[in-house]
Motif scaffolding. Sequence first.
Motif, short mmCIF file in Angstrom:
data_model
loop_
_atom_site.label_atom_id
_atom_site.label_comp_id
_atom_site.label_asym_id
_atom_site.label_seq_id
_atom_site.Cartn_x
_atom_site.Cartn_y
_atom_site.Cartn_z
N THR A 72 0.87 -1.14 -0.07
CA THR A 72 0.12 0.18 0.02
C THR A 72 0.74 1.28 0.19
OG1 THR A 72 -0.25 0.01 2.29
CG2 THR A 72 -2.04 -1.14 1.29
N THR B 299 -3.61 3.91 -0.17
CA THR B 299 -3.90 3.29 -1.29
C THR B 299 -3.34 1.90 -1.61
OG1 THR B 299 -4.05 5.48 -2.18
CG2 THR B 299 -4.03 3.57 -3.87
N GLN B 300 -4.21 0.98 -1.78
CA GLN B 300 -3.80 -0.37 -2.11
C GLN B 300 -3.27 -0.50 -3.63
OE1 GLN B 300 -6.02 -3.50 -0.63
NE2 GLN B 300 -5.57 -4.95 -2.51
#
Length: 76
Positions: free
Chosen positions: A64, A70-71
Amino acid sequence: MTERWRVTVDHDMCVHTGLCAATAPDALTLDGDGQGIPLADTVPPGQALRDAAEGCPVEAITITGADTGTQIFPPP
Ligand code: SF4
């Protein structure tokens, strides 16, 4: 600020192949039992780390964005 990635390994999923540490030695290493573990809380982004996550046979590796959350892998 320079982007950083947070990498985690699911200890319950890892089957100790050693592939990740061989693919991304700047980001991952193996513990005494041969399980993949991150070298640090956050690491510089890199294709080798992405390749290591993609190459893990049990998809135990998650990446992430360290700042954004955010992945990155597996793809959201
Ligand atoms: S590639 Fe996957 S299964 Fe193999 S050591 Fe790394 S995390 Fe564990």
